[in-house]
Design a protein around this motif. Sequence first.
Motif, short mmCIF file in Angstrom:
data_model
loop_
_atom_site.label_atom_id
_atom_site.label_comp_id
_atom_site.label_asym_id
_atom_site.label_seq_id
_atom_site.Cartn_x
_atom_site.Cartn_y
_atom_site.Cartn_z
N ASP A 31 10.73 -3.45 6.35
CA ASP A 31 11.02 -2.67 7.54
C ASP A 31 12.22 -1.74 7.35
N MET A 32 13.18 -2.15 6.51
CA MET A 32 14.36 -1.33 6.27
C MET A 32 14.17 -0.38 5.08
N ARG A 33 13.00 -0.42 4.47
CA ARG A 33 12.63 0.48 3.37
C ARG A 33 13.56 0.34 2.16
N ASP A 34 14.05 -0.88 1.94
CA ASP A 34 14.80 -1.16 0.72
C ASP A 34 13.80 -1.64 -0.32
N LEU A 35 13.19 -0.71 -1.03
CA LEU A 35 12.08 -1.05 -1.90
C LEU A 35 12.53 -1.82 -3.14
N ARG A 52 -2.54 -2.05 -13.68
CA ARG A 52 -1.11 -1.78 -13.69
C ARG A 52 -0.35 -3.07 -13.43
N VAL A 53 0.75 -3.27 -14.16
CA VAL A 53 1.53 -4.49 -14.07
C VAL A 53 3.01 -4.14 -14.01
N GLY A 54 3.73 -4.81 -13.13
CA GLY A 54 5.17 -4.65 -13.10
C GLY A 54 5.71 -4.13 -11.78
N ARG A 55 6.98 -4.40 -11.54
CA ARG A 55 7.62 -4.02 -10.29
C ARG A 55 7.71 -2.51 -10.13
N GLU A 56 7.84 -1.77 -11.22
CA GLU A 56 7.91 -0.33 -11.12
C GLU A 56 6.63 0.25 -10.51
N HIS A 57 5.49 -0.24 -10.96
CA HIS A 57 4.22 0.21 -10.39
C HIS A 57 4.09 -0.22 -8.93
N PHE A 58 4.58 -1.41 -8.64
CA PHE A 58 4.51 -1.90 -7.27
C PHE A 58 5.39 -1.06 -6.35
N LYS A 59 6.57 -0.69 -6.82
CA LYS A 59 7.46 0.14 -6.02
C LYS A 59 6.83 1.51 -5.76
N ALA A 60 6.22 2.10 -6.77
CA ALA A 60 5.57 3.41 -6.59
C ALA A 60 4.45 3.32 -5.58
N TRP A 61 3.66 2.26 -5.65
CA TRP A 61 2.56 2.08 -4.69
C TRP A 61 3.08 1.90 -3.27
N LEU A 66 4.04 3.69 2.36
CA LEU A 66 4.94 3.75 3.51
C LEU A 66 5.22 5.18 3.95
N ARG A 67 5.33 6.11 3.00
CA ARG A 67 5.58 7.50 3.38
C ARG A 67 4.34 8.16 3.98
N GLY A 68 3.17 7.70 3.56
CA GLY A 68 1.94 8.36 3.98
C GLY A 68 1.38 7.90 5.30
N GLN A 69 1.83 6.74 5.82
CA GLN A 69 1.15 6.19 7.00
C GLN A 69 2.07 5.91 8.18
N PHE A 70 3.31 5.48 7.93
CA PHE A 70 4.14 4.99 9.03
C PHE A 70 5.52 5.64 9.00
N THR A 71 6.04 5.96 10.20
CA THR A 71 7.44 6.34 10.30
C THR A 71 8.32 5.10 10.26
N GLY A 72 7.97 4.11 11.06
CA GLY A 72 8.72 2.86 11.09
C GLY A 72 7.81 1.68 11.31
N THR A 73 8.28 0.49 10.94
CA THR A 73 7.51 -0.74 11.11
C THR A 73 8.44 -1.88 11.52
#
Length: 209
Positions: A31-35, A52-61, A66-73
């Motif tokens: 919710d605070m967008r601290d990815l 794809r494996v790893g936190r870097e890929h997960f962060k990119a996804w 989050l940028r494409g669908q929601f302003t806030g959650t």
Amino acid sequence: MRSLTPEARLDRLESIEEIRQLAGKYSLSLDMRDLDAHVNLFAPDIRVGKDRVGREHFKAWQDDTLRGQFTGTSHHLGQHIIEFIDADHATGVVYSKNEHECGAEWVIMQMLYWDDYERIDGRWYFRRRLPCYWYATDLNKPPIGDMKMRWPGREPYGGTFHDLFPSWKEFWAARPDKESLPQVAPPAPLEQFLATMRRGTPAPRIRVR
């Protein structure tokens, strides 16, 4: 826990609390967008998609989503059931009631997570989170009827809230005999409440939001 040593019992209780904190940290960091805080709750070799494996890929996804669908959650957690496979592996179910700002609409959602947890180098992480949705709809539009997943700008579709547990379909398919009392199955073995409710069913295929 009755057959565990006192040391193992203490470890189990500490593990339960750490896993519960893990679920709370997931909601807050999302919710605070601290990815960075968010993806570090998952195992270092977390799988993202098929190849794809790893936190870097997960962060990119997560960033794209989050940028494409929601302003806030806002994610509000409910009951949390945790059962252990062994000292370093567990499964769990967490209820979550969520709110999403989607342009001109305010979308509320009811869902649950089916979780796999793993302890790596002394710390508990998510190995997997499987989101199962019941409904998503504008705050002023109750999701009565079928196809309860109703996002702005998309065709409605069905969620998978009940698909983990065969009892939902069995209940509605049954025709109880009102002339006699129903039979009651034996209680689930210790640490197998969730597995007993699942009855060996496969995990449902989740549609990406």
